[in-house]
Design an enzyme around this catalytic site. Structure first.
Site, short mmCIF file in Angstrom:
data_model
loop_
_atom_site.label_atom_id
_atom_site.label_comp_id
_atom_site.label_asym_id
_atom_site.label_seq_id
_atom_site.Cartn_x
_atom_site.Cartn_y
_atom_site.Cartn_z
CG ASP A 50 -0.11 -4.06 1.70
OD1 ASP A 50 0.94 -4.70 1.96
OD2 ASP A 50 -0.42 -3.71 0.54
CB CYS B 53 6.25 -6.36 1.00
SG CYS B 53 6.41 -4.64 1.45
N1 SAH Z 1 -2.10 -1.77 -0.09
C1 SAH Z 1 -1.63 -0.94 -1.17
C2 SAH Z 1 -0.13 -0.79 -1.18
C3 SAH Z 1 0.44 -0.22 0.10
S1 SAH Z 1 1.99 0.51 -0.11
C4 SAH Z 1 -2.18 -1.49 -2.49
O1 SAH Z 1 -2.82 -2.55 -2.50
O2 SAH Z 1 -1.99 -0.85 -3.53
C5 SAH Z 1 2.33 1.27 1.41
C6 SAH Z 1 1.65 2.60 1.63
O3 SAH Z 1 1.91 2.97 2.97
C7 SAH Z 1 2.10 3.77 0.77
O4 SAH Z 1 1.00 4.30 0.11
C8 SAH Z 1 2.66 4.81 1.78
O5 SAH Z 1 2.30 6.15 1.44
C9 SAH Z 1 1.98 4.41 3.04
N2 SAH Z 1 2.66 4.72 4.32
C10 SAH Z 1 3.96 4.52 4.64
N3 SAH Z 1 4.18 4.80 5.93
C11 SAH Z 1 2.98 5.19 6.45
C12 SAH Z 1 2.55 5.58 7.74
N4 SAH Z 1 3.39 5.61 8.79
N5 SAH Z 1 1.24 5.88 7.92
C13 SAH Z 1 0.39 5.84 6.87
N6 SAH Z 1 0.74 5.45 5.64
C14 SAH Z 1 2.01 5.13 5.41
#
Ligand code: SAH
Length: 396
Positions: free
Chosen positions: A300, A340
């Site tokens: 996600d 998204c």
């Molecule tokens: N699945 C979550 C929402 C995900 S939001 C829920 O249900 O609440 C996306 C997330 O990806 C954020 O927390 C952000 O910190 C993380 N993120 C963004 N780029 C990333 C990367 N390259 N590696 C790991 N995490 C990442």
């Protein structure tokens, strides 16, 4: 009222009730509206079409409040729109029982640029367009009246405000912070909501149904949750009896909240959870290198393509993580993969995931197409409203 006169032929989009008027459709402006003022939109032949909020700095030059050219856009207008949106959330039984609920979903609720999420007795308001920004007091009054909420907090610090020439704004509009940290119960799991520093308005309400689906599927499965944020999918997987849940995020604060959330739910077996602060792209490669396998994988990621202009680069990123997702799946394993990104259509996303399976050398099928729950409605003529697309796939 100032008039926004469209170029000949450009009234067609509006005739289909799409609520955005792009700069390229505008012939001229008659009058001198200030940013956020309501303007009358008229066809080249002078026929009135709609009333809209004026956004001089944005490529989306105006956003339609109403297609009824007789309707007056005033406090009472917002009272009606907000009340109708709140009542819509009472139509479906699965929404009535939620402590965390999206009350206002922008264009799809007839309120372009207005987002409002309720967490218990606190509403978080986010205004992302000049028109919406102008009507802040009316929206606050309308929300207070429709919900009876004691607290309204503003989180208008999203990047998209810059495109409108608006500065970031955050703070209390009604009431003040509760002395106890804010949390909600989502499908039996308690989750902290950090409305001040969390992402979006504090929580990803749009994944509620899909998190619940994870719980249904997780029993006995070794689960990998990539981009876990505050652990929503992970905790539902634990609640569903996952044998193990490895959760990855690059944000330390998000993982700290996730660990806190686990502690808030003593009914869950914390010994089965592991949190890892890492970049997902790197970590998936490492896991593959070590020959690890998972029975359920959730991908996600954040919005890789905020608009169509970023689609190509984003497609590569989606493809990369999905290739690794498929490679790491055990035989018969389940992949829940999401996008998204407004700039990636559902069809495009399905192609990307299909290509990823081919590259990973796996055969797979779609068991379910996933989307946001009913408190994120999609207006029929505003397909942009359906930004969350997901696929539940099973590999051979
Ligand atoms: N699945 C979550 C929402 C995900 S939001 C829920 O249900 O609440 C996306 C997330 O990806 C954020 O927390 C952000 O910190 C993380 N993120 C963004 N780029 C990333 C990367 N390259 N590696 C790991 N995490 C990442």
């Amino acid at each position: 009222m100032a008039q926004l006169v469209l170029l000949p032929g450009k009234e067609r989009q509006l005739a289909r009730h799409h609520p955005w008027i792009f700069a390229a459709a505008v012939d001229r402006l008659e009058g001198r509206p200030r940013a956020g003022d309501t303007v009358e939109v008229v066809a080249a032949n002078g026929r009135p079409l709609a009333k809209a909020g004026w956004s001089p700095e944005s490529k989306i030059r105006a956003r339609v409040w109403t297609f009824d050219t007789q309707e007056i856009v005033d406090d009472a207008f917002f009272k009606r729109r907000v009340q109708a949106a709140v009542e819509r959330r009472l139509l479906l039984p699965e929404l009535c029982e939620q402590e965390g609920l999206r009350l206002l979903h922008g264009e799809s609720d007839g309120l372009p640029g207005v987002i409002a999420d309720r967490y218990g007795d606190t509403v978080v308001l986010q205004l992302t367009a000049a028109g919406a920004d102008k009507w802040r007091p009316a929206l606050v009054r309308a929300l207070q009246r429709a919900t009876g909420c004691a607290r309204i907090y503003e989180r208008s610090d999203s990047d998209v405000r810059r495109l409108e020439g608006l500065l970031p704004v955050a703070g209390w509009l009604l009431g003040e912070a509760s002395p106890t940290p804010l949390s909600i119960v989502e499908n039996d799991v308690r989750m902290r909501v950090d409305i001040v520093a969390g992402h979006k308005t504090g929580f990803y309400l749009d994944q509620r149904d899909n998190r619940l689906l994870t719980r249904v599927l997780a029993s006995g499965r070794r689960t990998l949750n990539c981009f876990c944020y505050s652990g929503g999918f992970s905790l539902q997987a634990l609640a569903g009896g996952a044998s193990e849940v490895l959760s990855i995020d690059s944000s330390g604060p998000a993982l700290a909240t996730a660990a806190e959330n686990l502690a808030l739910n003593p009914q869950l077996d914390a010994s089965r959870a592991e949190w890892r602060e890492a970049d997902v792209f790197n970590e998936l490669r490492l896991l593959k290198g070590r020959g690890e396998r998972f029975d359920l994988i959730i991908l996600d990621p954040p919005k890789f393509a905020p608009s169509a202009a970023h689609a190509e680069r984003a497609a590569h990123a989606y493809r990369d993580i999905n290739v690794f997702g498929f490679r790491l799946l055990s035989p018969g394993g389940l992949l829940m993969s999401y996008s998204c990104s407004g700039g990636i259509s559902r069809e495009h996303f399905q192609e990307i995931v299909a290509d990823a399976a081919i590259s990973a050398g796996r055969e797979a099928r779609i068991l379910r197409r996933l989307t946001a729950p009913a408190d994120h409605p999609v207006r029929l003529n505003f397909s942009e409203g359906e930004y969350l697309k997901g696929l539940l796939c099973q590999a051979d």
